[in-house]
Design a protein around this motif. Sequence first.
Motif, mmCIF file in Angstrom:
data_model
loop_
_atom_site.group_PDB
_atom_site.id
_atom_site.type_symbol
_atom_site.label_atom_id
_atom_site.label_comp_id
_atom_site.label_asym_id
_atom_site.label_seq_id
_atom_site.Cartn_x
_atom_site.Cartn_y
_atom_site.Cartn_z
ATOM 1 N N ALA A 130 0.972 -1.217 -0.034
ATOM 2 C CA ALA A 130 -0.087 -0.073 0.135
ATOM 3 C C ALA A 130 0.835 1.316 -0.045
ATOM 4 O O ALA A 130 0.491 2.398 -0.739
ATOM 5 C CB ALA A 130 -0.947 -0.094 1.149
ATOM 6 N N GLU A 131 2.109 1.207 0.899
ATOM 7 C CA GLU A 131 2.792 2.239 0.686
ATOM 8 C C GLU A 131 3.497 2.441 -0.643
ATOM 9 O O GLU A 131 3.800 3.730 -1.244
ATOM 10 C CB GLU A 131 3.874 2.258 1.968
ATOM 11 C CG GLU A 131 5.171 3.360 1.824
ATOM 12 C CD GLU A 131 4.552 4.606 2.219
ATOM 13 O OE1 GLU A 131 5.486 5.428 1.858
ATOM 14 O OE2 GLU A 131 3.491 4.759 2.512
ATOM 15 N N GLU A 175 -4.315 -0.588 -3.907
ATOM 16 C CA GLU A 175 -4.199 -1.914 -3.618
ATOM 17 C C GLU A 175 -2.850 -2.392 -4.376
ATOM 18 O O GLU A 175 -2.350 -1.726 -5.404
ATOM 19 C CB GLU A 175 -4.994 -2.791 -4.391
ATOM 20 C CG GLU A 175 -6.653 -2.490 -3.798
ATOM 21 C CD GLU A 175 -6.725 -3.292 -2.261
ATOM 22 O OE1 GLU A 175 -5.787 -4.190 -2.134
ATOM 23 O OE2 GLU A 175 -7.669 -3.050 -1.651
ATOM 24 N N SER A 176 -2.000 -3.443 -3.570
ATOM 25 C CA SER A 176 -0.907 -4.011 -4.388
ATOM 26 C C SER A 176 -1.196 -5.675 -4.388
ATOM 27 O O SER A 176 -1.652 -6.165 -3.626
ATOM 28 C CB SER A 176 0.367 -3.863 -3.636
ATOM 29 O OG SER A 176 1.505 -4.337 -4.219
ATOM 30 N N ALA A 332 -1.771 10.861 13.369
ATOM 31 C CA ALA A 332 -2.877 11.813 13.819
ATOM 32 C C ALA A 332 -4.145 11.086 13.188
ATOM 33 O O ALA A 332 -5.201 11.208 14.209
ATOM 34 C CB ALA A 332 -2.758 13.334 13.269
ATOM 35 N N ALA A 333 -4.253 10.610 12.240
ATOM 36 C CA ALA A 333 -5.491 10.104 11.758
ATOM 37 C C ALA A 333 -6.024 8.799 12.507
ATOM 38 O O ALA A 333 -7.104 8.363 12.999
ATOM 39 C CB ALA A 333 -5.609 9.689 10.126
ATOM 40 N N ALA A 334 -4.832 7.925 12.653
ATOM 41 C CA ALA A 334 -5.106 6.782 13.513
ATOM 42 C C ALA A 334 -5.445 7.153 14.796
ATOM 43 O O ALA A 334 -6.523 6.389 15.491
ATOM 44 C CB ALA A 334 -3.915 5.972 13.599
ATOM 45 N N ASP A 403 -2.806 0.211 8.078
ATOM 46 C CA ASP A 403 -2.335 0.812 6.995
ATOM 47 C C ASP A 403 -1.840 2.305 7.320
ATOM 48 O O ASP A 403 -2.620 3.336 7.135
ATOM 49 C CB ASP A 403 -3.287 1.015 5.763
ATOM 50 C CG ASP A 403 -2.632 1.610 4.614
ATOM 51 O OD1 ASP A 403 -1.341 1.808 4.412
ATOM 52 O OD2 ASP A 403 -3.654 1.776 3.546
ATOM 53 N N LEU A 404 -0.716 2.380 7.738
ATOM 54 C CA LEU A 404 -0.099 3.717 8.156
ATOM 55 C C LEU A 404 0.698 4.252 6.990
ATOM 56 O O LEU A 404 1.937 3.938 6.980
ATOM 57 C CB LEU A 404 0.660 3.625 9.424
ATOM 58 C CG LEU A 404 -0.176 3.126 10.778
ATOM 59 C CD1 LEU A 404 0.918 2.992 11.968
ATOM 60 C CD2 LEU A 404 -1.150 4.014 10.997
ATOM 61 N N GLN A 405 -0.018 5.156 6.359
ATOM 62 C CA GLN A 405 1.014 5.671 5.083
ATOM 63 C C GLN A 405 1.971 6.412 5.637
ATOM 64 O O GLN A 405 2.242 7.036 6.582
ATOM 65 C CB GLN A 405 -0.157 6.900 4.291
ATOM 66 C CG GLN A 405 -1.110 6.159 3.734
ATOM 67 C CD GLN A 405 -1.934 7.034 2.925
ATOM 68 O OE1 GLN A 405 -1.541 8.232 2.772
ATOM 69 N NE2 GLN A 405 -3.272 6.762 2.801
#
Length: 514
Positions: A130-131, A175-176, A332-334, A403-405
């Motif tokens: 995903a990264e 997606e990967s 921050a989003a998490a 999923d931590l970008q």
Amino acid sequence: MERAAGHAAMSANPRAAADTAHMVAAVDLGSNSFHMIVARSAGRELHIVDRLKESVRLAAGLDERRRLTPEARDRALDTLARFGQRLRHLPPGRVRAVGTNTLRRARGVGDFLGDAEAALGHPIEIIYGAEEARLIYGGVAQDLGVERPRRLVADIGGGSTELIVGELATPELMESVSLGAVTHSQRYFAGGYIDKSSWRAAILDARVRLEPLAREYRRAGWDVAVGASGSIKAVQKVAQEAGWAAQAVTRDALERIGKALVKAGHIDRVKLSGLSDDRRPIFPGGTAVLAAIFESLGVEAMEVSDKALREGLLLDLLGRLEDHDVRADSVAAAAARYGVDRAHAERVAATAGRLFAQVPGWAGAPTAAPRMLDWAARLHEIGLAIAHKGYHKHGEYIVRQADLQGFSQTEQLVLAILLRLHRGKFRTDIAGDLPKPQRVPVLRLAILLRLAVLLHRGRDPEGAPPVHLETDGDRLRLSFDPGWLAAHPLTYADLLREAEALGQAGYELVIRDP
């Protein structure tokens, strides 16, 4: 010795040092080729000054146990050593090198990564699929205007395919999929043989793997489809030189190429102008995957971008250098998604930061360790969203799986370990999955986080604990302003228990009460 001499020469030449200060580089350890790109930065603008590409065929170098063969390992290290000669003058933090699908899949890569970093002269991260998709989209988006804001971006690598739908510069679906030009060619066109049956089987298998995401992607929609990287660029070049398409790959062109491959019967007999010798062995697999994307997602035409993962890496690196780090946004989003008490987490983060600053170098390099400590402090209570009992274990699980970008696999693992160890038994074996050089610094970061969390256990919003820390190896001396511990007897009791817990792990915590 050679790298040390290079740095000395650079520091002795102010002009060279000034030039280097504006240089950044990205290295992509792909499943088929290794790429290096060097650029000069002017604000957010990048001016490419050098590119290198070498075919390494890393994916073809995995044995039946998914371990790198000695030959593949040697090819990779020789290539990285050549890249390293070009990058040896760049200071730490201005080069970002990443490994993708094959290194994600490979077993026992720890020793290889150590040798690879030594050859390159810079750290190497292994990133999640995903990264990789996020970075590819960021690179391709540089090429696109605003008149067609919704984009489908496809990138067929040697071992995986990334598919992204986004709006302008923001990716929305990522997606990967384990579909690559090397692996698909090995599976369906072994020995270079191609017939009608194997061609259709290769496309059908790729469509089956794409089926779980096809409906959602079709529903999302896009204004333009864009392809990136070698396989799609090779198809576009062949189609253009044959007169079957112009600047974009079309469904008709793909069908014509497929018929030409089947008619030839073997890749060595394929007569397609524009097909390079290094691309030839994996061309059938990459083309079959692209045909499946067209069929599964209903694509009629796909433009081709010159930019991809490398350019995305450079942009992301510039963001980090300018303090616009997407990893901070992910944290921050998490925290928001799982309802973390933000004010309390910020107080813990502030105290953890002060402790780190009092013992410089004890818990890792000041360029990276303080950020990991800060992010762990901001997420240390994320597991409370599941249950209070064992919430540090729940937090570790969430961070390991989330999923931590922006985070590499190792960075995300470090974050998860810090959350696991911030309370409870101090199990040093938890750090066993980390590369050996990182284990002690991460355990020491965990101790700093434990102390910060403990000092804020009362959740008092007023003031910061007047704590002073000194370290000597595995010995820590903690002291406070006169009278503070006497005024906080519960904290003192907690600290005594913490000294016992750390003592069982081989650390000595001395609490000084003036």
